[in-house]
Write an enzyme that holds these catalytic residues in place. Structure first.
Site, PDB file in Angstrom:
ATOM      1  N   GLU A   1      -5.652   8.996   7.612  1.00  0.00           N
ATOM      2  CA  GLU A   1      -6.227   8.544   6.329  1.00  0.00           C
ATOM      3  C   GLU A   1      -7.603   9.155   6.088  1.00  0.00           C
ATOM      4  O   GLU A   1      -7.971   9.470   4.969  1.00  0.00           O
ATOM      5  CB  GLU A   1      -6.325   7.021   6.304  1.00  0.00           C
ATOM      6  CG  GLU A   1      -4.985   6.364   6.100  1.00  0.00           C
ATOM      7  CD  GLU A   1      -5.128   4.948   5.588  1.00  0.00           C
ATOM      8  OE1 GLU A   1      -5.752   4.730   4.555  1.00  0.00           O
ATOM      9  OE2 GLU A   1      -4.607   4.052   6.276  1.00  0.00           O
TER      10      GLU A   1
ATOM     11  N   LYS B   1      -9.477   2.431  -2.023  1.00  0.00           N
ATOM     12  CA  LYS B   1      -9.744   1.852  -0.687  1.00  0.00           C
ATOM     13  C   LYS B   1     -11.094   2.316  -0.127  1.00  0.00           C
ATOM     14  O   LYS B   1     -11.384   3.526  -0.105  1.00  0.00           O
ATOM     15  CB  LYS B   1      -8.603   2.259   0.245  1.00  0.00           C
ATOM     16  CG  LYS B   1      -8.606   1.639   1.632  1.00  0.00           C
ATOM     17  CD  LYS B   1      -7.304   2.039   2.326  1.00  0.00           C
ATOM     18  CE  LYS B   1      -7.163   1.500   3.721  1.00  0.00           C
ATOM     19  NZ  LYS B   1      -5.863   1.866   4.328  1.00  0.00           N
TER      20      LYS B   1
ATOM     21  N   ASN C   1       0.136  -0.985   5.538  1.00  0.00           N
ATOM     22  CA  ASN C   1       1.046  -0.248   6.436  1.00  0.00           C
ATOM     23  C   ASN C   1       0.413  -0.367   7.813  1.00  0.00           C
ATOM     24  O   ASN C   1      -0.553   0.341   8.117  1.00  0.00           O
ATOM     25  CB  ASN C   1       1.120   1.236   6.053  1.00  0.00           C
ATOM     26  CG  ASN C   1       1.996   1.492   4.841  1.00  0.00           C
ATOM     27  OD1 ASN C   1       3.163   1.842   4.959  1.00  0.00           O
ATOM     28  ND2 ASN C   1       1.428   1.314   3.661  1.00  0.00           N
TER      29      ASN C   1
ATOM     30  N   ASN D   1      -6.734   6.536  -1.727  1.00  0.00           N
ATOM     31  CA  ASN D   1      -5.721   5.523  -1.452  1.00  0.00           C
ATOM     32  C   ASN D   1      -6.017   4.379  -2.431  1.00  0.00           C
ATOM     33  O   ASN D   1      -6.992   3.647  -2.244  1.00  0.00           O
ATOM     34  CB  ASN D   1      -5.843   5.077   0.009  1.00  0.00           C
ATOM     35  CG  ASN D   1      -4.731   4.148   0.434  1.00  0.00           C
ATOM     36  OD1 ASN D   1      -4.074   3.529  -0.396  1.00  0.00           O
ATOM     37  ND2 ASN D   1      -4.529   4.018   1.731  1.00  0.00           N
TER      38      ASN D   1
ATOM     39  N   CYS E   1      -5.078  -2.780   2.629  1.00  0.00           N
ATOM     40  CA  CYS E   1      -4.829  -2.697   4.069  1.00  0.00           C
ATOM     41  C   CYS E   1      -6.057  -2.941   4.942  1.00  0.00           C
ATOM     42  O   CYS E   1      -6.482  -4.065   5.091  1.00  0.00           O
ATOM     43  CB  CYS E   1      -4.148  -1.375   4.415  1.00  0.00           C
ATOM     44  SG  CYS E   1      -3.445  -1.437   6.071  1.00  0.00           S
TER      45      CYS E   1
ATOM     46  N   GLU F   1       0.863  -1.201   0.000  1.00  0.00           N
ATOM     47  CA  GLU F   1       0.000   0.000   0.000  1.00  0.00           C
ATOM     48  C   GLU F   1       0.892   1.241   0.000  1.00  0.00           C
ATOM     49  O   GLU F   1       1.911   1.253   0.700  1.00  0.00           O
ATOM     50  CB  GLU F   1      -0.836  -0.020   1.290  1.00  0.00           C
ATOM     51  CG  GLU F   1      -1.683   1.211   1.524  1.00  0.00           C
ATOM     52  CD  GLU F   1      -2.260   1.279   2.942  1.00  0.00           C
ATOM     53  OE1 GLU F   1      -1.601   0.814   3.908  1.00  0.00           O
ATOM     54  OE2 GLU F   1      -3.382   1.797   3.089  1.00  0.00           O
TER      55      GLU F   1
HETATM   56  N1  CDV Z   1      -3.098   1.569   6.420  1.00  0.00           N
HETATM   57  C1  CDV Z   1      -4.021   0.958   7.187  1.00  0.00           C
HETATM   58  O1  CDV Z   1      -5.165   0.786   6.769  1.00  0.00           O
HETATM   59  N2  CDV Z   1      -3.614   0.587   8.436  1.00  0.00           N
HETATM   60  C2  CDV Z   1      -4.514   0.033   9.403  1.00  0.00           C
HETATM   61  C3  CDV Z   1      -4.058   0.356  10.798  1.00  0.00           C
HETATM   62  C4  CDV Z   1      -4.038   1.815  11.034  1.00  0.00           C
HETATM   63  C5  CDV Z   1      -4.967  -0.318  11.836  1.00  0.00           C
HETATM   64  C6  CDV Z   1      -4.646  -1.472   9.279  1.00  0.00           C
HETATM   65  O2  CDV Z   1      -5.785  -1.957   9.225  1.00  0.00           O
HETATM   66  O3  CDV Z   1      -3.642  -2.185   9.298  1.00  0.00           O
END
Ligand code: CDV
Length: 305
Positions: A146, A127, A197, A110, A172, A47
């Site tokens: 975000e 996303k 991330n 994103n 993510c 990501e």
């Molecule tokens: N980049 C993300 O979406 N990170 C989230 C963290 C912040 C909980 C994740 O779901 O891994």
């Protein structure tokens, strides 16, 4: 004859705030070449794979914020990645921060794209599940902005045929939502690819810190097994601008078993030959067409609590 797709999960180590796009793209190209040498058809990057994860810090200046986004893809700094993929005949998934103009208005997402072996964009996703907060929380050890810097995606969860496989994308936090896997599966996904991330601590919920690795594995393994689908999850790992992020990039079979996992928090490639016939085998266990009960799920959802 088994249907095999050889997949490389190209984990990224930390990216410094000062590292240029060109330098990061050079790291990604090096991983692409390594993957090609190991026979990969498809490489999965993470990501926001081209920069440090800037939602971890507060940015007020609009021009400064825009500089973290890709205004064009491929663009002057990223064209070489697309060219090299085409030269090698390797497909890839790339997560990136997208600045788009729609109906004359600026939008930030994103996003991720799926590139075919000709170096062309075959699929795109934005996303849907954005974690974090909108306001500055200066007392937290790091920000998670975000919800401030990105809009909720406006493209459906869908699948695209690359390398002979029906591939679904998510990003993510989407991996923590069962709906993501089920919708992609119902759209025909045989393989779900994603980057993440994920900090190894949760400032608002410190009691869960020791479970961060476990919840990462749990979400993706459950998603794979419950939908009879291959899942490839790829981390941006290591300590990046003071934020420590988990690694554990992994490839998970439709059985729910982890068949390959990274062992460092640096740039690292893991490779696995994924047999797509396993999808048919595990789906026959559930037999969605015969045994799913969507009409009852709907009525249960509508029941007063
Ligand atoms: N980049 C993300 O979406 N990170 C989230 C963290 C912040 C909980 C994740 O779901 O891994």
């Amino acid at each position: 004859m088994p249907r095999i797709i050889t997949v490389g999960a190209a984990q990224s180590g930390p990216i410094a705030r000062t590292e240029s796009r060109r330098d990061v793209v050079a790291r990604r190209i090096e991983q692409l070449r390594q993957a090609h040498r190991q026979g990969c058809d498809l490489v999965v990057f993470t990501e926001v794979a081209l920069t440090a994860f800037f939602p971890h810090w507060w940015i007020e200046d609009e021009a400064e914020l825009d500089a973290w986004f890709e205004h064009q893809l491929p663009g002057p700094d990223t064209q070489s990645l697309f060219d090299e993929a085409r030269r090698l005949g390797v497909s890839f998934y790339l997560g990136y921060a997208e600045l788009a103009y729609e109906h004359g208005q600026k939008h930030r997402y994103n996003s991720s794209v799926l590139i075919d072996s000709q170096g062309q964009i075959a699929g795109k996703y934005r996303k849907l599940h954005l974690p974090g907060h909108v306001e500055h929380r200066p007392h937290n050890p790091f920000q998670n902005l975000e919800q401030r810097y990105f809009e909720i995606g406006n493209l459906p969860l869908s699948t695209t045929n690359v390398c002979g496989a029906q591939v679904g994308m998510c990003i993510c936090n989407d991996r923590r939502w069962p709906e993501t896997y089920r919708v992609l599966t119902l759209a025909g996904a045989e393989l779900i690819v994603l980057g993440y991330n994920t900090p190894d601590q949760i400032p608002e919920h410190p009691a869960m810190n020791h479970l961060v690795d476990f919840h990462n594995r749990l979400s993706m393994q459950a998603g794979a097994y419950q939908n009879g689908v291959w899942v490839v999850g790829v981390a941006k790992a290591g300590v990046e601008e003071g934020v420590s992020q988990i690694g554990q990039s992994m490839i998970i079979a439709p059985s729910g078993e982890v068949v390959a996992m990274s062992s460092t928090r640096e740039d690292e490639l893991i490779v696995y030959r994924c047999d797509l016939d396993m999808v048919t085998y595990y789906r026959s266990l559930f037999n969605f067409a015969k045994n799913r009960r969507p009409e009852f799920y709907e009525s249960l959802t509508n029941r007063p609590s």
